[in-house]
Design a protein around this motif. Sequence first.
Motif, mmCIF file in Angstrom:
data_model
loop_
_atom_site.group_PDB
_atom_site.id
_atom_site.type_symbol
_atom_site.label_atom_id
_atom_site.label_comp_id
_atom_site.label_asym_id
_atom_site.label_seq_id
_atom_site.Cartn_x
_atom_site.Cartn_y
_atom_site.Cartn_z
ATOM 1 N N ALA A 115 0.832 -1.205 0.000
ATOM 2 C CA ALA A 115 0.000 0.000 0.000
ATOM 3 C C ALA A 115 0.869 1.259 0.000
ATOM 4 C CB ALA A 115 -0.938 -0.009 1.203
ATOM 5 N N CYS A 116 2.049 1.190 0.593
ATOM 6 C CA CYS A 116 2.951 2.346 0.584
ATOM 7 C C CYS A 116 3.427 2.646 -0.834
ATOM 8 C CB CYS A 116 4.143 2.112 1.507
ATOM 9 S SG CYS A 116 3.717 2.205 3.264
ATOM 10 N N ALA A 117 3.675 1.614 -1.609
ATOM 11 C CA ALA A 117 4.077 1.832 -3.002
ATOM 12 C C ALA A 117 2.956 2.531 -3.768
ATOM 13 C CB ALA A 117 4.431 0.507 -3.661
ATOM 14 N N GLU A 118 1.718 2.129 -3.492
ATOM 15 C CA GLU A 118 0.574 2.764 -4.153
ATOM 16 C C GLU A 118 0.480 4.245 -3.792
ATOM 17 O OE1 GLU A 118 -1.556 1.537 -6.455
ATOM 18 O OE2 GLU A 118 -0.202 -0.178 -6.481
ATOM 19 N N ILE A 119 0.800 4.570 -2.552
ATOM 20 C CA ILE A 119 0.749 5.975 -2.123
ATOM 21 C C ILE A 119 1.862 6.770 -2.791
ATOM 22 C CG2 ILE A 119 1.146 7.519 -0.151
ATOM 23 C CD1 ILE A 119 -0.323 5.398 1.560
ATOM 24 N N THR A 120 3.077 6.279 -2.719
ATOM 25 C CA THR A 120 4.208 7.080 -3.177
ATOM 26 C C THR A 120 4.179 7.343 -4.680
ATOM 27 O OG1 THR A 120 5.641 5.119 -3.212
ATOM 28 C CG2 THR A 120 5.718 6.497 -1.248
ATOM 29 N N VAL A 121 3.618 6.440 -5.460
ATOM 30 C CA VAL A 121 3.562 6.702 -6.902
ATOM 31 C C VAL A 121 2.505 7.747 -7.255
ATOM 32 C CG1 VAL A 121 4.480 4.444 -7.551
ATOM 33 C CG2 VAL A 121 2.005 4.775 -7.457
ATOM 34 N N ARG A 122 1.575 8.021 -6.332
ATOM 35 C CA ARG A 122 0.507 8.988 -6.584
ATOM 36 C C ARG A 122 0.777 10.354 -5.953
ATOM 37 N NH1 ARG A 122 -3.113 4.498 -5.077
ATOM 38 N NH2 ARG A 122 -3.290 5.514 -3.082
ATOM 39 N N LEU A 123 1.889 10.515 -5.249
ATOM 40 C CA LEU A 123 2.152 11.775 -4.549
ATOM 41 C C LEU A 123 2.319 12.929 -5.529
ATOM 42 C CD1 LEU A 123 4.554 10.519 -1.747
ATOM 43 C CD2 LEU A 123 2.183 11.290 -1.501
ATOM 44 N N PRO A 124 1.944 14.131 -5.093
ATOM 45 C CA PRO A 124 2.043 15.290 -5.989
ATOM 46 C C PRO A 124 3.494 15.673 -6.287
ATOM 47 C CG PRO A 124 1.375 15.981 -3.789
ATOM 48 C CD PRO A 124 1.379 14.478 -3.791
ATOM 49 N N GLU A 125 3.710 16.215 -7.468
ATOM 50 C CA GLU A 125 5.044 16.665 -7.881
ATOM 51 C C GLU A 125 5.452 17.954 -7.192
ATOM 52 O OE1 GLU A 125 7.372 15.038 -9.680
ATOM 53 O OE2 GLU A 125 5.934 13.401 -9.445
ATOM 54 N N SER A 126 4.467 18.640 -6.588
ATOM 55 C CA SER A 126 4.783 19.867 -5.858
ATOM 56 C C SER A 126 3.682 20.126 -4.834
ATOM 57 C CB SER A 126 4.919 21.052 -6.807
ATOM 58 O OG SER A 126 3.686 21.303 -7.448
ATOM 59 N N LEU A 127 4.003 20.975 -3.869
ATOM 60 C CA LEU A 127 3.044 21.425 -2.864
ATOM 61 C C LEU A 127 3.000 22.948 -2.911
ATOM 62 C CD1 LEU A 127 4.077 19.256 0.236
ATOM 63 C CD2 LEU A 127 2.142 18.859 -1.310
ATOM 64 N N GLU A 165 1.012 27.243 -7.059
ATOM 65 C CA GLU A 165 1.802 27.277 -8.295
ATOM 66 C C GLU A 165 3.103 26.488 -8.199
ATOM 67 O OE1 GLU A 165 2.159 31.323 -9.613
ATOM 68 O OE2 GLU A 165 0.104 31.747 -8.984
ATOM 69 N N GLY A 166 3.063 25.338 -7.526
ATOM 70 C CA GLY A 166 4.241 24.474 -7.452
ATOM 71 C C GLY A 166 5.384 25.062 -6.649
ATOM 72 N N GLU A 167 5.044 25.846 -5.656
ATOM 73 C CA GLU A 167 6.029 26.560 -4.848
ATOM 74 C C GLU A 167 7.092 25.636 -4.232
ATOM 75 O OE1 GLU A 167 5.805 29.748 -1.153
ATOM 76 O OE2 GLU A 167 4.017 28.665 -1.767
ATOM 77 N N PHE A 168 6.690 24.422 -3.846
ATOM 78 C CA PHE A 168 7.609 23.476 -3.216
ATOM 79 C C PHE A 168 7.672 22.194 -4.043
ATOM 80 C CE2 PHE A 168 5.815 26.161 0.130
ATOM 81 C CZ PHE A 168 6.983 26.722 0.628
ATOM 82 N N PRO A 169 8.624 22.094 -4.967
ATOM 83 C CA PRO A 169 8.718 20.902 -5.807
ATOM 84 C C PRO A 169 9.176 19.677 -5.013
ATOM 85 C CG PRO A 169 10.517 22.417 -6.281
ATOM 86 C CD PRO A 169 9.625 23.098 -5.300
#
Length: 139
Positions: free
Chosen positions: A11-23, A26-30
Amino acid sequence: MPAADDANNPACAEITVRLPESLGAEGEFPRRWTDAQATAAWGDPTAAMLSCGVAVPGPSTLQCVTFGGVDWVVDISELPYQRITTYGRNPATQVYVNTEVISPSVVLEAISPKVKPIEATASCVALEDATPAPAPTDG
């Protein structure tokens, strides 16, 4: 970042592949590369870190907040950092947020949809609604 004890949980693998590319706006924290399984980090310097597979928290008197249908237990003992851990989900996911850099609400709004597919087996209740533990009996 070290991997959590249950980082190998599928389940952790499923989470990490879906994480956002930035927070942030406007993608302030890549998102940054991490070398430990089931972890993630955003920003430079780091605004937030995530670990999946951490110990599942038990009942607690710490504050509990809900974002996107996911309950999170909030530990503010290390302010300005907050350690925020999913409640009622196994494996548990934890985010460590620098509140001087990013709002924990922004982080949880982005992360909650990614951990929501892990089945909830418990949910937070208000302290006044908690069922007290049974009194010990002399036997």
